[in-house]
Write a protein that holds these residues in place. Structure first.
Motif, short mmCIF file in Angstrom:
data_model
loop_
_atom_site.label_atom_id
_atom_site.label_comp_id
_atom_site.label_asym_id
_atom_site.label_seq_id
_atom_site.Cartn_x
_atom_site.Cartn_y
_atom_site.Cartn_z
N ALA A 4 -7.05 -9.02 -1.13
CA ALA A 4 -6.41 -7.52 -1.45
C ALA A 4 -7.82 -6.66 -1.54
CB ALA A 4 -5.54 -7.72 -2.43
N GLU A 5 -8.50 -7.29 -2.27
CA GLU A 5 -9.84 -6.36 -2.53
C GLU A 5 -10.59 -6.08 -1.23
OE1 GLU A 5 -10.68 -8.09 -6.76
OE2 GLU A 5 -11.65 -8.84 -5.03
N ILE A 6 -10.57 -7.03 -0.25
CA ILE A 6 -11.28 -6.85 1.07
C ILE A 6 -10.36 -5.79 1.76
CG2 ILE A 6 -12.10 -8.19 3.13
CD1 ILE A 6 -12.73 -10.50 1.68
N ILE A 7 -9.22 -6.17 1.91
CA ILE A 7 -8.41 -5.28 2.78
C ILE A 7 -8.11 -3.85 2.31
CG2 ILE A 7 -6.39 -5.38 4.03
CD1 ILE A 7 -6.41 -8.30 4.35
N ILE A 8 -7.70 -3.78 1.14
CA ILE A 8 -7.18 -2.56 0.51
C ILE A 8 -8.45 -1.96 -0.31
CG2 ILE A 8 -5.41 -1.41 -0.80
CD1 ILE A 8 -3.87 -3.87 -0.89
N GLN A 9 -9.75 -2.58 -0.06
CA GLN A 9 -10.81 -1.88 -0.67
C GLN A 9 -10.72 -1.48 -2.33
OE1 GLN A 9 -13.77 -0.59 1.62
NE2 GLN A 9 -12.66 -2.25 2.97
N MET A 10 -10.19 -2.42 -3.06
CA MET A 10 -10.09 -2.14 -4.24
C MET A 10 -11.19 -2.80 -5.11
SD MET A 10 -6.66 -4.20 -5.63
CE MET A 10 -5.77 -3.64 -4.52
N PRO A 11 -11.78 -2.48 -6.31
CA PRO A 11 -12.91 -2.65 -6.87
C PRO A 11 -12.91 -4.34 -7.12
CG PRO A 11 -11.82 -1.22 -8.32
CD PRO A 11 -11.25 -1.10 -7.04
N GLY A 12 -13.86 -4.93 -6.91
CA GLY A 12 -13.69 -6.33 -7.42
C GLY A 12 -14.88 -7.14 -6.41
N ILE A 13 -14.65 -8.57 -6.69
CA ILE A 13 -15.62 -9.34 -5.83
C ILE A 13 -15.36 -9.17 -4.32
CG2 ILE A 13 -16.20 -11.67 -5.21
CD1 ILE A 13 -15.73 -12.26 -8.08
N GLY A 14 -14.08 -8.95 -3.86
CA GLY A 14 -13.77 -8.89 -2.40
C GLY A 14 -14.37 -7.70 -1.79
N VAL A 62 0.59 -1.49 0.04
CA VAL A 62 -0.10 -0.01 -0.19
C VAL A 62 0.79 1.18 -0.27
CG1 VAL A 62 -1.55 1.36 1.32
CG2 VAL A 62 -2.03 -1.02 0.97
N LEU A 63 2.05 1.17 0.71
CA LEU A 63 2.76 2.59 0.81
C LEU A 63 3.51 2.58 -0.61
CD1 LEU A 63 4.47 1.86 4.38
CD2 LEU A 63 2.97 3.77 3.70
N THR A 64 3.98 1.28 -1.11
CA THR A 64 4.85 1.85 -2.47
C THR A 64 3.92 1.89 -3.51
OG1 THR A 64 5.33 -0.79 -2.19
CG2 THR A 64 6.90 0.56 -1.24
N ILE A 65 3.19 0.58 -3.87
CA ILE A 65 2.47 0.70 -5.02
C ILE A 65 0.90 1.42 -4.93
CG2 ILE A 65 1.20 -0.80 -6.82
CD1 ILE A 65 3.41 -2.82 -5.92
N GLY A 66 0.58 1.32 -3.80
CA GLY A 66 -0.85 2.23 -3.74
C GLY A 66 -1.91 1.03 -3.53
N THR A 67 -3.10 1.83 -3.80
CA THR A 67 -4.16 0.81 -3.46
C THR A 67 -4.85 0.37 -4.90
OG1 THR A 67 -5.48 2.49 -3.23
CG2 THR A 67 -4.64 1.70 -1.19
N GLY A 68 -4.33 0.58 -6.24
CA GLY A 68 -4.96 0.22 -7.28
C GLY A 68 -4.68 -1.09 -7.48
N SER A 69 -5.38 -1.79 -8.66
CA SER A 69 -5.24 -3.12 -8.90
C SER A 69 -4.04 -3.70 -9.15
CB SER A 69 -6.02 -3.33 -10.30
OG SER A 69 -5.47 -2.94 -11.29
N GLY A 70 -3.01 -2.76 -9.10
CA GLY A 70 -1.55 -2.86 -9.36
C GLY A 70 -1.19 -3.72 -8.09
N ALA A 71 -1.57 -3.18 -6.86
CA ALA A 71 -1.32 -3.76 -5.63
C ALA A 71 -1.63 -5.40 -5.54
CB ALA A 71 -1.75 -3.20 -4.49
#
Lengths: 261, 270
Positions: B210-220, B128-137
């Protein structure tokens, strides 16, 4: 033509060195079938691997046409006992035979011709597109032999090639080897523990002792060619030679048994 | 008349094994769903946490017409396939190299042994610190986890070529490339197929996490949104969706695996 001089091979083990072969010297003439026969555990395979350039001897050497063998020479081909693992299961029979021919100077047409001829020679023309595991054991070993034939080696090395095929197939394959030798003049070095087989096939039979193995005796086999499974084996001379070699091997086994007792 | 009567009997007999093979799991699933339905309807299981199966199905069908399911599924699947592609591609390339070049593998082994057991999830703060919270993470986390799962079997696979086959190659003076192309790579393929199947599960787990924890769009993300919105039926619908996605990919990869094993003449290629 193929000279083995004072070859010794020692393997390191936990209890110190184990000498499989010691002071082994002999010469194989061009175009002859030279058998090495001895009791199991006689270091025959070790010797053969050194001759084939797959292993380096600890001392002594192997010379082919005046040059020392320090790696597998291009003019050599090997047929192993373990045909199933020697063939590539994921390649067709045709590809298995063709693969060693895929080198500079061999056109596709030439390779194709040699593959077709070699497979016809072993009676497997129909199997060219099959996978090895779709064939019986005897047929697989014939593929391995076809691969060696198509390669046209100057020296063909065979390590107990028929030890795991049935008796009838074995007789057929023995005659195939004799035919190849007759037609191509290939020098054949044949390792076996089967006395009958060695006498039937060979120009000369070398009897080797148990490890550390050395040559006990080289016997000239003056049986007429072409040889025949029934006629040749009915000759009194065959019986005499067979008894001689058999006796020699039995004495070796007996001697070591007594020595250990 | 007797012939006509005996015909269906004979047919039933020949088709029984296949029917049984399909019927048993179907019955098992039906019984489980029925039990869940009964337990939740009778309030043995609190319906607030465990909505009845029928309600989950109804919610799921309702979601099919909604705008959030499509994009969520697409987003997860896209990242998932990309992660699978990258981890398998990279794992294979590096694995083949290390499998062939033993000194290099010996040199890197401590690093591999250190990195391999690190749980990907433990890297989430760093990512999260380095890549951020996008789908790249999510992509990075999934690839990191699956890469080792592919790398190690591929190294083993490259080295699993039978000694006799390699001796045969040497005695026929095959070129290095011929040896790799015809002996070592084919020996590696079954290992790679199994690794890919494992990697398919791992990447899905990591992406949904990752989707659940970082809150990025997706099923999680939809799962955790449903939870905070107090809509457990919708939450279970999305959980079921992620499970179904896993099953589909697993079946596809297993099919490839079987075909590969059959062409190698390997056992267990049923």
């Amino acid at each position: 033509m193929l000279i083995v001089t004072e070859l010794e091979k020692t393997y390191p083990t936990k209890k110190g060195g184990f000498t499989a072969v010691r002071d082994m010297s002999f010469t194989v003439q061009e175009g002859e079938l030279f058998s090495i026969v001895g009791p199991s555990g006689a270091g025959k395979t070790t010797l053969l691997r050194c001759i084939a350039g797959l292993d380096r001897p600890t001392s002594g050497g192997v010379y082919f046409q005046g040059r020392e063998v320090d790696g597998p020479p291009e003019d050599f081909a090997i047929v192993f006992q373990d045909y199933a693992r020697s063939l590539l299961p994921w390649a067709t029979v045709g590809t298995n035979v063709e693969l060693p021919l895929m080198k500079k100077g061999n056109t596709a047409a030439e390779r194709n011709r040699r593959v077709t001829t070699a497979l016809a020679e072993v009676g497997l023309s129909d199997a060219v597109d099959k996978k090895p595991f779709q064939l019986s054991g005897g047929m697989q070993q014939r593929v391995a032999i076809a691969r060696a034939i198509a390669y046209r080696p100057k020296v063909l090395i065979m390590d107990e090639p028929f030890a795991s095929v049935d008796a009838q197939t074995r007789a057929d394959l023995e005659d195939l080897v004799l035919r190849v030798k007759e037609e191509t003049g290939t020098t054949i070095l044949f390792v076996t523990h089967d006395v009958d087989e060695s006498v039937y096939l060979s120009n000369r039979v070398a009897m080797v002792t148990r490890s550390p193995s050395r040559i006990a005796e080289v016997v000239d086999i003056d049986l007429p060619f072409p040889r025949d499974q029934i006629a040749t084996k009915s000759l009194p001379e065959f019986a005499r030679l067979r008894a001689h070699v058999f006796g020699g091997i039995r004495d070796m086994v007996h001697d070591t048994t007594l020595a250990h007792a | 008349m007797t012939a006509v009567q005996s015909l269906p009997v004979a047919r039933r007999r020949t088709s029984r094994p296949r029917v049984a093979r399909v019927a048993r799991p179907v019955v098992a699933v039906a019984v489980l769903i029925g039990a869940q339905e009964a337990l939740t309807r009778t309030d043995v299981l609190p319906a607030g946490y465990f909505p009845p199966a029928s309600e989950i199905v109804r919610t799921f069908v309702g979601e099919l017409g909604d705008d959030s399911l499509g994009p969520a599924l697409m987003s997860t699947v896209r990242t998932w396939l990309l992660a699978l592609l990258v981890s398998v591609g990279l794992g294979t390339a590096v694995g083949v190299l290390l499998g062939l070049v033993r000194p290099l593998e010996a040199f890197l082994r401590p690093v591999i042994e250190f990195m391999r057991p690190v749980p990907s999830v433990a890297l989430i703060p760093l990512v999260v610190l380095t890549i951020g919270t996008g789908s790249g993470a999510a992509l990075f986390l999934a690839c990191f986890a699956a890469f080792w799962q592919v790398l190690v079997p591929v190294i083993t696979g490259v080295r699993s070529a039978p000694a006799i086959a390699l001796d045969t190659a040497r005695s026929y003076s095959l070129s290095t490339w011929q040896r790799i192309r015809w002996i070592q790579l084919p020996s590696m393929l079954p290992h790679l197929a199994t690794a890919t199947r494992l990697a398919a599960s791992t990447t899905l787990i990591l992406i949904v996490t990752a989707e659940i924890i970082i809150q990025m769009p997706g099923i999680g993300h939809e799962i955790t949104m449903s939870r905070s919105a107090g809509d457990p039926a919708r939450m279970y619908a999305y959980i079921a969706l992620s499970g179904a996605a896993g099953i589909v990919l697993n079946v596809l990869v297993r099919r490839i695996e079987k075909r590969l094993n059959a062409s190698h003449g390997l056992e267990g290629s049923r």
